[in-house]
Design a protein around this motif. Structure first.
Motif, PDB file in Angstrom:
ATOM      1  N   GLY B  42       0.844  -1.194   0.000  1.00  0.00           N
ATOM      2  CA  GLY B  42       0.000   0.000   0.000  1.00  0.00           C
ATOM      3  C   GLY B  42       0.880   1.245   0.000  1.00  0.00           C
ATOM      4  O   GLY B  42       1.852   1.330  -0.744  1.00  0.00           O
ATOM      5  N   SER B  44       2.994   2.107   2.050  1.00  0.00           N
ATOM      6  CA  SER B  44       4.343   1.866   2.559  1.00  0.00           C
ATOM      7  C   SER B  44       5.327   1.395   1.488  1.00  0.00           C
ATOM      8  O   SER B  44       6.501   1.202   1.781  1.00  0.00           O
ATOM      9  N   VAL B  45       4.840   1.222   0.260  1.00  0.00           N
ATOM     10  CA  VAL B  45       5.754   0.850  -0.822  1.00  0.00           C
ATOM     11  C   VAL B  45       6.826   1.935  -0.979  1.00  0.00           C
ATOM     12  O   VAL B  45       8.019   1.644  -1.071  1.00  0.00           O
ATOM     13  N   SER B  46       6.396   3.198  -0.969  1.00  0.00           N
ATOM     14  CA  SER B  46       7.360   4.302  -1.097  1.00  0.00           C
ATOM     15  C   SER B  46       8.356   4.278   0.053  1.00  0.00           C
ATOM     16  O   SER B  46       9.561   4.441  -0.143  1.00  0.00           O
ATOM     17  N   VAL B  49      11.098   1.646  -0.294  1.00  0.00           N
ATOM     18  CA  VAL B  49      12.202   2.036  -1.176  1.00  0.00           C
ATOM     19  C   VAL B  49      13.084   3.072  -0.470  1.00  0.00           C
ATOM     20  O   VAL B  49      14.318   3.021  -0.555  1.00  0.00           O
ATOM     21  N   ILE B  68      14.249  -7.363  -6.737  1.00  0.00           N
ATOM     22  CA  ILE B  68      13.079  -6.562  -6.387  1.00  0.00           C
ATOM     23  C   ILE B  68      11.876  -7.246  -7.016  1.00  0.00           C
ATOM     24  O   ILE B  68      11.910  -7.599  -8.193  1.00  0.00           O
ATOM     25  N   SER B  69      10.842  -7.460  -6.231  1.00  0.00           N
ATOM     26  CA  SER B  69       9.630  -7.986  -6.848  1.00  0.00           C
ATOM     27  C   SER B  69       8.424  -7.204  -6.359  1.00  0.00           C
ATOM     28  O   SER B  69       8.429  -6.632  -5.274  1.00  0.00           O
ATOM     29  N   VAL B  70       7.424  -7.147  -7.221  1.00  0.00           N
ATOM     30  CA  VAL B  70       6.178  -6.477  -6.865  1.00  0.00           C
ATOM     31  C   VAL B  70       5.038  -7.448  -7.105  1.00  0.00           C
ATOM     32  O   VAL B  70       5.169  -8.410  -7.860  1.00  0.00           O
ATOM     33  N   GLY B  71       3.941  -7.217  -6.432  1.00  0.00           N
ATOM     34  CA  GLY B  71       2.787  -8.090  -6.598  1.00  0.00           C
ATOM     35  C   GLY B  71       1.594  -7.506  -5.892  1.00  0.00           C
ATOM     36  O   GLY B  71       1.610  -6.354  -5.474  1.00  0.00           O
ATOM     37  N   THR B  72       0.554  -8.313  -5.790  1.00  0.00           N
ATOM     38  CA  THR B  72      -0.686  -7.861  -5.166  1.00  0.00           C
ATOM     39  C   THR B  72      -1.061  -8.790  -4.021  1.00  0.00           C
ATOM     40  O   THR B  72      -1.044 -10.003  -4.174  1.00  0.00           O
ATOM     41  N   ASN B  83      -7.368  -5.108  -3.049  1.00  0.00           N
ATOM     42  CA  ASN B  83      -6.063  -5.456  -3.599  1.00  0.00           C
ATOM     43  C   ASN B  83      -5.042  -4.416  -3.168  1.00  0.00           C
ATOM     44  O   ASN B  83      -5.229  -3.235  -3.379  1.00  0.00           O
ATOM     45  N   SER B  85      -1.014  -3.400  -3.498  1.00  0.00           N
ATOM     46  CA  SER B  85       0.271  -3.688  -4.133  1.00  0.00           C
ATOM     47  C   SER B  85       1.348  -3.795  -3.067  1.00  0.00           C
ATOM     48  O   SER B  85       1.317  -3.103  -2.070  1.00  0.00           O
ATOM     49  N   ILE B  87       5.812  -4.437  -2.441  1.00  0.00           N
ATOM     50  CA  ILE B  87       7.150  -4.535  -3.017  1.00  0.00           C
ATOM     51  C   ILE B  87       8.027  -5.289  -2.030  1.00  0.00           C
ATOM     52  O   ILE B  87       7.843  -5.173  -0.809  1.00  0.00           O
TER      53      ILE B  87
END
Lengths: 99, 99
Positions: B42, B44-46, B49, B68-72, B83, B85, B87
């Motif tokens: 959500g 917290s992705v930023s 990083v 690095i991987s991303v998903g839902t 949903n 997102s 990282i």
């Protein structure tokens, strides 16, 4: 074909609503871009990942994440320089599968 | 050595201040973790990083981003499923360089 999009296009994710960037990416891929780099920085890093995941979940099942990189941009604001994290996600459609 | 950390540890980035997660990662690596997975979802992705880039810029010059991987994530809130997102950034220190 002069209206052909370049092979790689960069979409910068900012403050507009999520779907604007989703739509921009769809348009770019449909116009023939081989690859799109979706880029966001600062608070838009989260939105950038949301754009990619929305694309994959709702629009292009065959979307391929070809690479993800993160880094720091130095941004000057007046006399100060601040560090902003960024993310770049390279996406494209899997070859031989369209639909 | 019973106090040894496991080889891979997961740090979940949430609402606490950035430096808490930076410190948690430093502690984990210093206690012998081979690799740390820094994970955020959500908004917290930023921040996730930011944690990794702060670590690299200010604490471990030899920090290596290994993947690095991303998903839902599907998250249930009451009767609704949303949903989110996420990282995940795998980091470790380059072998043979400590300092």
């Amino acid at each position: 074909m002069s209206s052909r999009a370049p092979r790689t296009e960069v979409i910068i994710v900012g403050r507009k609503p999520l779907l604007r960037y989703v739509l921009a990416t769809i348009t770019s891929l449909n116009r023939g871009s081989e690859e799109v780099v979706v880029r966001g920085r600062g608070r838009s890093v989260s939105k950038c990942v949301d754009v990619v995941m929305t694309l994959k979940r709702s629009f292009f099942r065959d979307l391929e994440i070809r690479g993800i990189s993160v880094g720091t941009d130095e941004v000057r604001i007046g006399e100060r320089t601040i560090n902003l994290s960024y993310i770049e996600v390279r996406v494209g459609r899997r070859k031989g599968v369209r639909g």
